[in-house]
Scaffold this motif. Structure first.
Motif, short mmCIF file in Angstrom:
data_model
loop_
_atom_site.label_atom_id
_atom_site.label_comp_id
_atom_site.label_asym_id
_atom_site.label_seq_id
_atom_site.Cartn_x
_atom_site.Cartn_y
_atom_site.Cartn_z
N PHE A 234 0.79 -1.06 0.15
CA PHE A 234 0.04 0.12 0.08
C PHE A 234 0.76 0.84 -0.12
CE2 PHE A 234 -2.49 3.37 2.27
CZ PHE A 234 -3.48 3.45 1.32
N GLU A 235 0.26 2.20 -0.63
CA GLU A 235 1.19 3.61 -1.12
C GLU A 235 -0.07 4.69 -0.63
OE1 GLU A 235 4.73 4.04 -0.77
OE2 GLU A 235 5.22 1.60 -0.63
N THR B 25 -2.48 -6.57 -5.71
CA THR B 25 -0.99 -7.10 -5.31
C THR B 25 -0.70 -6.12 -4.94
OG1 THR B 25 0.26 -6.45 -7.68
CG2 THR B 25 -0.28 -8.48 -6.95
N ARG B 26 -0.77 -5.02 -5.34
CA ARG B 26 -0.39 -3.87 -4.99
C ARG B 26 -1.29 -2.71 -5.20
NH1 ARG B 26 2.06 1.26 -6.66
NH2 ARG B 26 3.66 2.75 -5.69
N VAL B 27 -1.85 -1.10 -3.86
CA VAL B 27 -2.81 -0.31 -4.11
C VAL B 27 -1.99 1.20 -3.60
CG1 VAL B 27 -5.23 0.47 -3.13
CG2 VAL B 27 -4.55 -2.06 -3.40
N GLU B 28 -2.31 1.42 -4.56
CA GLU B 28 -2.08 3.13 -4.27
C GLU B 28 -2.72 4.57 -4.79
OE1 GLU B 28 1.02 6.66 -6.04
OE2 GLU B 28 1.47 4.96 -7.09
N ASP C 31 9.73 -1.37 2.61
CA ASP C 31 10.23 -0.64 4.06
C ASP C 31 9.25 0.48 4.48
OD1 ASP C 31 11.63 1.09 5.99
OD2 ASP C 31 13.24 1.73 4.57
N SER C 32 8.88 0.44 5.21
CA SER C 32 7.54 1.84 5.93
C SER C 32 7.50 1.95 6.88
CB SER C 32 6.25 0.45 5.64
OG SER C 32 6.13 -0.43 5.06
#
Length: 418
Positions: free
Chosen positions: A133-134, A167-170, A372-373
């Protein structure tokens, strides 16, 4: 250390395709291949890790949503199509093509504690604890804070009929007007045409009704049922809940899923969308044939049910169906642990073991998602890998226990603030 069992998101459709043969159970081992072609999720950098293979990217042609890009434009969780060559767990990429599955308007969000679903322009998007997530919108720092009206980009895998595994949400923008400032072509959704009404000039993508009355139709495309298309919109969703299309384009030659040439070697990792009927089952639009010669690992044909993650390897027949030589049941990880890193034993750029202060030993492989969050005064490392991890770092790890070796294998390792 904190340990808790995690609920797997139902209906996930996670797909990894390629000619490079990956080992089962998330080991990330790969047999020697030449002229490898692969579609999968980026799990790490240093060069780039896709489907358990570390690909050197120097000199590779990189395309991002149809436009020239660089490696710095890529991110963990993006789905890419990669061509090149591979031998063992290393290879060289010639081309890398990244394309999102959906970039649209959020209609509802029922995600809680990292798992659940969102409805985005008529598509049910499933997220789980492995989804990256971004956010570029101030005040939105977790996926459960995404609200109706937000514009989000989703990388992942779709069945074409309204279900997407992310797989990824922005989060791209707080609303459509803000989004259009930097994205004049508008929002977009891909899917298979259904309920086509030429008189009314409408069709459906998933549960989203689309009006193409004023749209530009891609050259030489005749709209028809089951055609795989991409719809772009600058007007968004009207008061009747209809997506007003500005352009309709053919996607992947109009066919959802892979139907290869006779004898072509292929591998697909996916959640089953149509269960085994005694002869075959479906994964992301690809029909997989099971024969008496198919070898199973960690299961048998009775386990080929909707929503189960498997990896099938074999060759296409003359009618474009994948005849499976091997089927592995994949582990998505069902345990989460947290702790402070006490020791690191790196055997590669992104492989080795990590020991936590309580003595827990975690195996990291080329297939481990590395993230890295940190945000407590630290700039997250977008190219984070095992080499960048340090003793004293706090990590959250989503893992499974390998039934053969007994090792605790990391599906995702995330460095975060304590």
């Amino acid at each position: 250390m904190t340990i808790n069992k995690l609920t797997k998101a139902a209906g996930a459709i996670a797909v990894v395709l390629g000619l490079s043969a990956c080992g089962g159970g998330g080991s990330g081992t790969t047999s020697a291949t030449a002229g490898a072609s692969s579609v999968g999720t980026i799990t790490g950098f240093g060069s780039i890790f896709v489907n358990g293979v570390e690909y050197e990217t120097r000199g590779a042609s990189i395309i991002i949503d149809g436009n020239p890009g660089t490696e710095s434009d890529l991110a963990v969780g993006m789905v890419v199509e990669l061509t090149g060559s591979a031998s063992g767990a290393t290879g060289r990429a010639l081309t890398i093509n990244a394309s999102d599955e959906l970039e649209g308007i959020v209609q509802s969000n029922s995600v809680a504690a990292g798992t659940g679903t969102m409805v985005i322009m008529g598509q049910t998007v499933t997220v789980d604890l492995n989804t990256l997530f971004e956010s570029k919108v101030a005040g939105v720092t977790t996926i459960d804070q995404v609200a109706a009206g937000h514009i989000v980009e989703v990388s992942g895998y779709s069945d074409g009929t309204g279900s997407v595994f992310a797989t990824r949400v922005e989060v791209k923008a707080p609303d459509l007007a803000t989004y259009l400032i930097d994205h004049p072509n508008g929002v977009e959704v891909k899917g298979v045409v259904s309920n086509l009404d030429p008189a009314m000039q409408t069709f459906d993508i998933g549960t989203m009704a689309v009006s193409y009355a004023g749209a530009i139709i891609d050259n030489d495309v005749t709209l028809a049922a089951d055609l795989f298309v991409e719809v772009k919109s600058v007007a968004g969703i009207d008061g009747s809940g209809v997506l007003v299309a500005s352009k309709v384009e053919l996607e992947d030659d109009g066919v959802k899923g892979r139907q290869g040439d006779d004898g072509e070697e292929f591998e697909i990792k996916a959640v089953i969308s149509s269960p085994f009927d005694g002869t075959s089952f479906s994964m992301d639009g690809t029909t997989v044939i099971v024969t008496d010669n198919t070898v199973f690992r960690s299961g048998d044909s009775s386990g080929l049910q909707t929503g189960i993650l498997v990896e099938a390897e074999g060759n296409f027949n003359a009618t474009g169906e994948l005849v499976a030589e091997k089927i592995n049941f994949e582990d998505e990880g069902d345990t989460e642990i947290q702790g402070i890193v006490a020791d690191i034993n790196a055997t590669g750029v992104n492989s080795g073991t990590v020991t936590l202060q309580d003595g827990s030993v975690i195996t990291v492989t080329n297939s481990t998602i590395m993230k890295d969050s940190r945000d407590n005064g630290m700039t997250p490392d977008t190219r984070f890998n095992l080499q960048a991890l340090a003793i004293g770092d706090f990590v959250e790890v989503h893992l499974f226990v390998d039934t053969t070796s007994g090792d605790s294998v990391a599906v995702k390792l995330e460095r975060d603030d304590p």
